[in-house]
Write a protein that holds these residues in place. Structure first.
Motif, PDB file in Angstrom:
ATOM      1  N   ASP A   1       0.879  -1.172   0.000  1.00  0.00           N
ATOM      2  CA  ASP A   1       0.000   0.000   0.000  1.00  0.00           C
ATOM      3  C   ASP A   1       0.911   1.215   0.000  1.00  0.00           C
ATOM      4  OD1 ASP A   1      -1.653   2.160   0.604  1.00  0.00           O
ATOM      5  OD2 ASP A   1      -2.971   0.986   1.906  1.00  0.00           O
ATOM      6  N   ALA A   2       1.191   1.748  -1.190  1.00  0.00           N
ATOM      7  CA  ALA A   2       2.195   2.805  -1.329  1.00  0.00           C
ATOM      8  C   ALA A   2       1.879   4.020  -0.460  1.00  0.00           C
ATOM      9  CB  ALA A   2       2.305   3.218  -2.796  1.00  0.00           C
ATOM     10  N   GLY A   3       0.625   4.429  -0.437  1.00  0.00           N
ATOM     11  CA  GLY A   3       0.234   5.600   0.346  1.00  0.00           C
ATOM     12  C   GLY A   3       0.465   5.402   1.829  1.00  0.00           C
ATOM     13  N   ARG A   4       0.089   4.238   2.323  1.00  0.00           N
ATOM     14  CA  ARG A   4       0.278   3.957   3.751  1.00  0.00           C
ATOM     15  C   ARG A   4       1.757   3.827   4.098  1.00  0.00           C
ATOM     16  NH1 ARG A   4      -1.391  -1.404   7.030  1.00  0.00           N
ATOM     17  NH2 ARG A   4      -0.817  -0.703   9.103  1.00  0.00           N
TER      18      ARG A   4
ATOM     19  N   GLU B   1       4.214   5.367   2.615  1.00  0.00           N
ATOM     20  CA  GLU B   1       4.748   6.731   2.657  1.00  0.00           C
ATOM     21  C   GLU B   1       4.454   7.378   4.004  1.00  0.00           C
ATOM     22  OE1 GLU B   1       4.150   7.710  -2.131  1.00  0.00           O
ATOM     23  OE2 GLU B   1       2.886   8.675  -0.612  1.00  0.00           O
ATOM     24  N   THR B   2       3.225   7.218   4.485  1.00  0.00           N
ATOM     25  CA  THR B   2       2.836   7.811   5.762  1.00  0.00           C
ATOM     26  C   THR B   2       3.643   7.234   6.916  1.00  0.00           C
ATOM     27  OG1 THR B   2       0.578   8.150   4.946  1.00  0.00           O
ATOM     28  CG2 THR B   2       0.894   8.203   7.330  1.00  0.00           C
ATOM     29  N   ILE B   3       3.866   5.925   6.892  1.00  0.00           N
ATOM     30  CA  ILE B   3       4.648   5.275   7.952  1.00  0.00           C
ATOM     31  C   ILE B   3       6.071   5.826   7.974  1.00  0.00           C
ATOM     32  CG2 ILE B   3       5.668   3.084   8.697  1.00  0.00           C
ATOM     33  CD1 ILE B   3       3.137   1.726   7.520  1.00  0.00           C
ATOM     34  N   LEU B   4       6.707   5.930   6.806  1.00  0.00           N
ATOM     35  CA  LEU B   4       8.085   6.405   6.730  1.00  0.00           C
ATOM     36  C   LEU B   4       8.201   7.887   7.061  1.00  0.00           C
ATOM     37  CD1 LEU B   4       9.305   4.438   3.576  1.00  0.00           C
ATOM     38  CD2 LEU B   4       9.848   3.974   5.967  1.00  0.00           C
ATOM     39  N   GLN B   5       7.127   8.647   6.822  1.00  0.00           N
ATOM     40  CA  GLN B   5       7.111  10.059   7.213  1.00  0.00           C
ATOM     41  C   GLN B   5       7.258  10.221   8.721  1.00  0.00           C
ATOM     42  OE1 GLN B   5       3.436  11.688   5.758  1.00  0.00           O
ATOM     43  NE2 GLN B   5       4.040  11.536   3.601  1.00  0.00           N
ATOM     44  N   GLY B   6       6.928   9.174   9.451  1.00  0.00           N
ATOM     45  CA  GLY B   6       6.981   9.223  10.909  1.00  0.00           C
ATOM     46  C   GLY B   6       8.376   9.105  11.495  1.00  0.00           C
ATOM     47  N   ILE B   7       9.399   8.914  10.657  1.00  0.00           N
ATOM     48  CA  ILE B   7      10.773   8.837  11.176  1.00  0.00           C
ATOM     49  C   ILE B   7      11.189  10.213  11.702  1.00  0.00           C
ATOM     50  CG2 ILE B   7      13.193   8.434  10.581  1.00  0.00           C
ATOM     51  CD1 ILE B   7      12.241   6.462   8.464  1.00  0.00           C
ATOM     52  N   GLU B   8      11.719  10.235  12.917  1.00  0.00           N
ATOM     53  CA  GLU B   8      12.106  11.485  13.568  1.00  0.00           C
ATOM     54  C   GLU B   8      13.616  11.551  13.723  1.00  0.00           C
ATOM     55  OE1 GLU B   8      10.042  11.245  17.253  1.00  0.00           O
ATOM     56  OE2 GLU B   8       8.041  11.388  16.349  1.00  0.00           O
TER      57      GLU B   8
END
Length: 395
Positions: free
Chosen positions: A205-208, A210-217
């Motif tokens: 699920d490409a969109g999901r 992307e969202t998961i990886l956006q969470g890297i801090e």
């Protein structure tokens, strides 16, 4: 091309295994010597053996994903079936050659017991490999760079490689990975190639994702280079086909990384916080779009102030001496998976100067991670899925 060359060996291996399976099952119970049960057993075996080519040929969709996953599990199990059965067969031949008690080899009970032991070994190793592959560990390293770090006395980075996002690796694994990364409170996160597994359409699920990886801090962000699998090409059982066309990443892969807030370095470097250089190398074999030949180590550092620390991301852990001579201080890589399944971890030692872990090369430190994801067989035996924390001290 390699996939086609290996096809006859795959067929022979399957014939070898089914022959012994039929003989053993027949010895276990008389009913399994009859034609109908044998046909059913062979049919099930053939379906499993054909999962890999079937998954390759099917059009994209849920069925293709399911068949591919079955095929990758089967590939790992088959590897250990072959190892165990061949070892047992070899022992049998050696004992016969040594003219040990011949009655032992004619005993149905001994044959059934030996087969049961082999079966338990195969199941135990396979189940362990499947479970072990889904647990991401944290491997710590600590290095010292004898250069002025500018505003920094130390840098805490997290090294990740070989996600192989596709049929084997999806959202659940990425959620676990991001949680592990953030728990390290990193200054910078680095992806050392093979983020994708050759096929953008294989993403769960490409969109999901992307969202998961956006969470890297992290303090300075997330940077990546591409590896040999970050290109769009057909793959069968982990092996690719030859082509005259230049192999490049799917433009959607580039857009995916941008959306996931990951900065892709394509044979280019950046000076971060006026303190250290970070350079992402193009892949040696498949440099990608817009690059005909990647920069040499000397070209990488030619325009750098070498009184500053230089960190290089290179998917494959090669040219270590050349990088060290060029003034690189820390080389971060993946690619090897540390062999992924035994005995691959032993073979890797003959292929790479640093197949896994830490190596001091002159004044440069090389760190190679076994990676998060999987290539081919959906299991890990005698290796680990990991992220690496690297604490860098500057003098």
């Amino acid at each position: 091309m390699l996939a086609l060359l290996l096809a006859p060996f795959y067929i022979l291996a399957c014939v070898y295994v089914i022959r012994w399976l039929i003989l053993w099952l027949g010895a276990c119970h008389g009913i399994l010597q009859r034609m109908v049960p044998r046909i059913v057993i062979i049919a099930i075996f053939v379906c499993l053996a054909l999962a890999l080519p079937a998954g390759f040929l099917l059009p994209g969709g849920a069925l293709k994903r399911l068949i591919n996953q079955i095929g990758y599990y089967w590939l790992g199990v088959l590897a250990y079936i072959l190892m165990v059965v061949f070892a047992a067969d070899l022992c049998r031949m050696i004992f016969k050659w040594l003219k040990k008690d011949a009655r032992l080899f004619k005993s149905r009970k001994a044959f059934v017991c030996a087969g049961a032991i082999c079966l338990m070994m195969i199941l135990a190793v396979s189940l362990y490999g499947v479970v072990n592959a889904r647990i991401i560990r944290v491997t710590p390293y600590e290095v010292t760079v004898n250069k002025d770090g500018g505003r920094l006395s130390e840098l805490k980075l997290v090294l990740v490689a070989d996600l192989h996002l596709g049929y084997n690796i999806g959202c659940a694994m990425m959620e676990q990975m991001v949680e592990k990364i953030n728990a390290q409170d990193p200054d910078i996160v680095i992806f050392a190639g093979d983020i994708f597994d050759n096929d953008y359409e294989a993403l769960e699920d490409a969109g999901r994702l992307e969202t998961i990886l956006q969470g890297i801090e992290s303090r300075y962000g997330v940077y990546a280079c591409y590896g040999n699998h970050d290109i769009q090409e057909p793959v069968l059982a982990g092996f690719t086909f030859s082509s005259d066309r230049k192999k490049e990443s799917d433009p959607r892969m580039d857009a995916f990384l941008q959306a996931a807030h990951i900065t892709l370095l394509q044979d280019e470097g950046v000076l971060i916080d006026d303190s250290f250089y970070l350079f992402g190398r193009a892949d040696k074999q498949r440099p990608g779009r817009g690059i005909s030949k990647r920069k040499t180590p000397k070209q990488i550092t030619a325009d750098m102030d070498l009184t500053r620390p230089v960190i290089v991301i290179d998917h494959e852990p090669g040219e270590l001496a050349e990088l060290a001579d060029a003034g690189v201080d820390l080389d971060l890589s993946g690619h090897t998976h540390n062999g992924q399944i035994f005995p691959g971890n032993i073979l890797m030692k003959f292929l790479w100067e640093n197949p896994y872990g830490f190596l001091k090369k002159d004044s440069m430190c090389s760190i190679v991670t076994s990676g998060v994801g999987l290539f081919g067989p959906n299991m890990r035996v005698a290796t680990r899925s990991e992220i690496c924390t690297v604490k860098v001290h500057f003098n």
